[in-house]
Design a protein around this motif. Sequence first.
Motif, PDB file in Angstrom:
ATOM      1  N   ASN A 290     -50.499  -7.137 -70.184  1.00  0.00           N
ATOM      2  CA  ASN A 290     -51.049  -7.746 -71.539  1.00  0.00           C
ATOM      3  C   ASN A 290     -52.442  -7.210 -71.362  1.00  0.00           C
ATOM      4  O   ASN A 290     -52.110  -7.114 -72.092  1.00  0.00           O
ATOM      5  N   THR A 291     -52.531  -7.801 -70.138  1.00  0.00           N
ATOM      6  CA  THR A 291     -54.224  -7.518 -70.630  1.00  0.00           C
ATOM      7  C   THR A 291     -54.686  -6.488 -71.433  1.00  0.00           C
ATOM      8  O   THR A 291     -55.453  -6.578 -72.418  1.00  0.00           O
ATOM      9  N   ILE A 292     -54.491  -5.345 -70.419  1.00  0.00           N
ATOM     10  CA  ILE A 292     -54.875  -4.133 -70.931  1.00  0.00           C
ATOM     11  C   ILE A 292     -54.263  -3.239 -72.035  1.00  0.00           C
ATOM     12  O   ILE A 292     -54.841  -3.025 -72.330  1.00  0.00           O
ATOM     13  N   ILE A 293     -53.085  -3.992 -72.445  1.00  0.00           N
ATOM     14  CA  ILE A 293     -52.258  -3.732 -73.870  1.00  0.00           C
ATOM     15  C   ILE A 293     -53.513  -4.070 -74.881  1.00  0.00           C
ATOM     16  O   ILE A 293     -53.523  -3.657 -75.809  1.00  0.00           O
ATOM     17  N   LEU A 294     -53.809  -5.448 -74.067  1.00  0.00           N
ATOM     18  CA  LEU A 294     -54.303  -5.993 -75.614  1.00  0.00           C
ATOM     19  C   LEU A 294     -55.904  -5.064 -75.648  1.00  0.00           C
ATOM     20  O   LEU A 294     -56.678  -5.284 -76.937  1.00  0.00           O
ATOM     21  N   GLU A 295     -56.774  -5.245 -74.842  1.00  0.00           N
ATOM     22  CA  GLU A 295     -57.864  -4.745 -74.562  1.00  0.00           C
ATOM     23  C   GLU A 295     -57.296  -2.807 -74.662  1.00  0.00           C
ATOM     24  O   GLU A 295     -58.627  -2.311 -75.769  1.00  0.00           O
ATOM     25  N   THR A 296     -56.918  -2.062 -74.499  1.00  0.00           N
ATOM     26  CA  THR A 296     -57.122  -1.145 -75.045  1.00  0.00           C
ATOM     27  C   THR A 296     -56.451  -0.849 -76.320  1.00  0.00           C
ATOM     28  O   THR A 296     -56.987  -0.521 -77.278  1.00  0.00           O
ATOM     29  N   VAL A 319     -57.847  -4.289 -86.573  1.00  0.00           N
ATOM     30  CA  VAL A 319     -58.922  -4.923 -85.772  1.00  0.00           C
ATOM     31  C   VAL A 319     -59.423  -5.814 -85.235  1.00  0.00           C
ATOM     32  O   VAL A 319     -59.601  -6.732 -84.435  1.00  0.00           O
ATOM     33  N   ASP A 320     -59.895  -6.904 -86.547  1.00  0.00           N
ATOM     34  CA  ASP A 320     -60.860  -7.680 -86.579  1.00  0.00           C
ATOM     35  C   ASP A 320     -59.263  -8.956 -85.845  1.00  0.00           C
ATOM     36  O   ASP A 320     -59.464  -9.844 -85.518  1.00  0.00           O
ATOM     37  N   ILE A 321     -58.180  -8.514 -87.020  1.00  0.00           N
ATOM     38  CA  ILE A 321     -57.239  -9.329 -86.674  1.00  0.00           C
ATOM     39  C   ILE A 321     -57.008  -9.349 -84.322  1.00  0.00           C
ATOM     40  O   ILE A 321     -56.601 -11.150 -84.301  1.00  0.00           O
ATOM     41  N   ILE A 322     -56.598  -8.876 -83.821  1.00  0.00           N
ATOM     42  CA  ILE A 322     -56.852  -7.802 -82.770  1.00  0.00           C
ATOM     43  C   ILE A 322     -57.607  -8.488 -81.879  1.00  0.00           C
ATOM     44  O   ILE A 322     -57.211  -9.301 -81.020  1.00  0.00           O
TER      45      ILE A 322
END
Length: 391
Positions: A290-296, A319-322
């Motif tokens: 999940n961390t990689i998905i979020l950071e991607t 992008v600001d929300i992410i």
Amino acid sequence: MNLDIKIKIKNREYNLLDILAAAAVILFGIVLRVKLYDFISGDYTEFLEKWTRILGVEGFKSLGDIWYNYTPLYMYVLYIIAKLPIYNLYGIKIFSGIFDLLLAGAVAKTSKHLRPSSNPLIPFAIVWFTPTIVSNSSMWGQCDSIYTFFIVMSFLYLMKEDSFETMLYFAFAFSIKLQSVFFAPVILLMFFLKKLRFRDFFLVPLVYIIQIIPIWIAGRPLKSCLLIYLEQSRGKNGGISVNYPNIFYLLMNDAYIDLYSGAAVVFTVCVLLVLMYHVLKKCYKNGINNTIILETVLACGTIIVYLLPSMRERYSFMVDIIAIIYGLTIPKKLHIPILRIFISYMAYTTYYIHGEYVSYKILAAIGIYLIYDAVTTLLKALEDKAKESAD
């Protein structure tokens, strides 16, 4: 009075203090928005006010003519607002505010999924009171919280590896705003990693086609119905970037517009392809989390809004929300959403007052750091996953 007691609601127990805090947060957020309702933006007078007036006078059949360039789903909302006994300006802002609330809930749910030990009220309150989010709906009267809500829900189900729900939410997001495609690189990444089914991709054209059927029946030509996003993109801009402080404010934003715009799109795609190739190759070998998905998601979004031409003030909304989710998931990165929101809000104020509070060159320079941080953090997460897989 003891506030640390449990209250049972629908077979679930809630802390009284949490209930009161949540109620206070929602109430004050509503009051804050209402205080801004009387502001009338240029977009309202030039577009939304005219559109709702036409819908109110001529009715639904008027949607068969080509006088608007928003997607049908939102135009149906404007039609309902036009028929309600309420000031159109307030109706538009109330509807967007409802999705502010839903978006805050979606972010809270997503943050809880990423950090199960966290208190969901914190991300909820942060999103509910974020200046750009409040301003976008309650001053500007824009609808960016709507498509972003669907993107966040798509992201949540993407992490849960629920292919149908992921693509269904993405389909609704795409049917509202073209900027939802900023999420597409990660959708494709997960497809190539066999986390999404090919047949579920047909939900995107299916939902889009279903939403255009009423306006097609009303008389709008089918080609025009299908190419609404193309019609949105037509028209001359005063610069390569349309008031969003990205790389073009460090270059010549008002020169060689036609030449640089096309080249910038190709260059952005090339950068994304290189990054996604590296991510995909690493994930094929070591897997994904999940961390990689979020950071991607964050890295791709940051690159897109910084390098792509024709970016407007609010196009970095998603992008600001992410970035908020990212900062809450990795607390040492909390400065990232703060910087992103600062850049966006300065762009908003420029739109409102037609002048710069902060030099766009400074804001664009901060954007370089945001790309550096997003990409290097993603690369580190990929290396950490490789080490984890090797152990």
